[in-house]
Design an enzyme around this catalytic site. Structure first.
Site, mmCIF file in Angstrom:
data_model
loop_
_atom_site.group_PDB
_atom_site.id
_atom_site.type_symbol
_atom_site.label_atom_id
_atom_site.label_comp_id
_atom_site.label_asym_id
_atom_site.label_seq_id
_atom_site.Cartn_x
_atom_site.Cartn_y
_atom_site.Cartn_z
ATOM 1 N N ASN A 7 0.949 -0.896 -0.092
ATOM 2 C CA ASN A 7 0.084 0.362 -0.147
ATOM 3 C C ASN A 7 0.696 1.292 -0.317
ATOM 4 O OD1 ASN A 7 -2.275 2.250 0.197
ATOM 5 N ND2 ASN A 7 -2.822 0.944 2.085
ATOM 6 N N ALA A 57 0.176 7.658 0.154
ATOM 7 C CA ALA A 57 0.078 9.091 -1.169
ATOM 8 C C ALA A 57 1.007 9.027 -2.274
ATOM 9 C CB ALA A 57 0.208 10.045 -0.390
ATOM 10 N N HIS A 81 0.178 7.392 -6.427
ATOM 11 C CA HIS A 81 -0.070 8.601 -7.194
ATOM 12 C C HIS A 81 1.067 9.432 -7.897
ATOM 13 C CE1 HIS A 81 -4.103 7.166 -5.273
ATOM 14 N NE2 HIS A 81 -3.572 7.997 -4.042
ATOM 15 N N ASP A 117 9.353 1.687 -10.494
ATOM 16 C CA ASP A 117 10.325 0.700 -11.533
ATOM 17 C C ASP A 117 10.857 -0.149 -10.420
ATOM 18 O OD1 ASP A 117 9.928 2.646 -13.352
ATOM 19 O OD2 ASP A 117 11.791 3.926 -13.044
ATOM 20 N N GLU A 139 -1.004 -4.350 -5.463
ATOM 21 C CA GLU A 139 -1.800 -3.379 -4.492
ATOM 22 C C GLU A 139 -2.812 -3.051 -3.569
ATOM 23 O OE1 GLU A 139 -2.598 -0.337 -8.017
ATOM 24 O OE2 GLU A 139 -2.532 0.714 -6.640
ATOM 25 N N SER A 176 -9.277 2.699 1.251
ATOM 26 C CA SER A 176 -10.279 3.098 1.088
ATOM 27 C C SER A 176 -10.820 3.193 -0.665
ATOM 28 C CB SER A 176 -10.712 4.666 1.093
ATOM 29 O OG SER A 176 -9.097 4.976 0.505
ATOM 30 N N ARG A 180 -6.350 10.898 -6.849
ATOM 31 C CA ARG A 180 -6.541 9.307 -6.082
ATOM 32 C C ARG A 180 -6.799 8.302 -6.909
ATOM 33 N NH1 ARG A 180 -5.489 10.083 -0.604
ATOM 34 N NH2 ARG A 180 -5.753 12.429 0.000
#
Ligand code: DQA
Length: 148
Positions: free
Chosen positions: A73, A76, A79, A86, A97, A101, A110
């Protein structure tokens, strides 16, 4: 089978941060649930959390040769981070992933995920259960790979 469970910035503040979005349970509660699921699935897990992009890149690089799967996860950095994309591509360890939320139902920024294309699946909006689902998915994926 060994999995690295990697969490990005501000996820150490689970329970405190925006409980209406992320719930009232803490990062430690998440860690406990992941460990319990690991025992149930018969896999080994290492949990890492960092607020720093480079540290997350280091963790992905260090996973090469040690871990069979990654649950990530990126928070931020999802994004924004070509560096995480990479790194995941470089080590080519099967990765899932996860977002607590439902990022598809939030702000437009997002909806973009840089890491998605390096992952075998994305699970979003299932709360902490998403991490457990990701572990099950990775185990299944890796078992299939061994049969080939
Ligand atoms: C998050 C969603 C991201 O947009 C956000 O920046 C996070 C958490 C999630 O788990 O829902 O920090 O990845």
């Amino acid at each position: 089978m060994k999995f690295l469970i990697l969490n990005g910035p501000n996820l150490n503040l689970l329970g405190l941060r925006e409980p209406d979005i992320y719930g009232c349970q803490t990062y430690q509660d998440l860690a406990d649930r992941i460990q319990a699921e690991a025992a149930r699935l018969g896999v080994e897990v290492t949990l890492r959390q960092s607020n720093h992009e480079g540290a997350l890149v280091d963790d992905i690089q260090a996973a090469y040769g040690t871990y069979d799967g990654i649950v990530i996860n990126p928070a931020a950095y999802t994004h924004t981070s070509v560096a995480l994309l990479d790194a995941l591509k470089a080590v080519a360890i099967p990765a899932v992933e996860v977002h607590i939320s439902d990022v598809s139902q939030r702000e437009d920024f997002r909806k973009i995920s840089y890491v998605r294309s390096a992952c075998i699946a994305t699970i979003a909006g299932h709360g902490f259960d998403g991490y457990l689902e990701a572990m099950g998915l990775l185990k299944e994926h890796l078992s299939h790979c061994k049969e080939d």
